[in-house]
Write a protein that holds these residues in place. Structure first.
Motif: not given
Length: 162
Positions: A106-108, A110-112
């Motif tokens: 994800k953009e931040d 982190t992992c979906l």
């Protein structure tokens, strides 16, 4: 974290790290494992993977069948459809992602699919495991991808770069 600077520095340090890797082969396995684990713990107490995520941006983990089945279930699709959508076989015959960055990043950073991520992602960067002798080549390659591994190699070099 300036990833461009890291890439330049890690490439510049690679020849010295390659020589260090050869010296590390002479270290007793239990001593080497303990040294890596200690430096792993120190390094990850300071570094935050979410500030970087270079591994997710540039490389693919190997997906074993249990990873594929688990993630297919998460996305409510058949394993064969998950493979068709996200994976291909590499030159070694392993399933890897079709593209980078990882489609689950994800953009931040982190992992979906963090709770269901592949085994290879759970274990990355592999610097706190037993039998470091067996993965020194992989660890050397990871100095080009992961700032933490690069730092661990730099620290271990203080003792063994002679």
């Amino acid at each position: 974290m300036d990833l461009n600077l890291f890439v330049e520095e890690s490439k510049s340090n690679y020849p010295a790290n390659k020589k260090l890797k050869e010296r590390l082969r002479k270290v007793k396995p239990k001593v080497l494992d303990a040294k890596f684990e200690s430096l792993h713990n120190e390094t990850f107490a300071e570094l935050d993977c979410l500030a970087c995520a270079n591994c997710c941006k540039t490389t693919s983990p190997i997906f074993i069948q249990t990873d594929i089945d688990r993630l297919a279930k998460v996305f409510r699709m058949k394993s064969s459809v998950f493979i068709e959508t996200y994976l291909h076989r590499d030159e070694d015959g392993d399933y890897v992602l079709n593209s980078a960055p990882c489609p689950f990043l994800k953009e931040d950073n982190t992992c979906l699919v963090y709770e269901d991520r592949p085994k290879a992602c759970r274990e990355y960067p592999h610097t706190n495991r037993k039998n470091m002798h067996g993965i020194l080549n992989l660890t050397l390659q990871n100095t080009l991808i992961c700032p933490a591994v690069s730092k661990i190699f730099e620290q271990i070099g203080v003792d063994y770069r002679k």
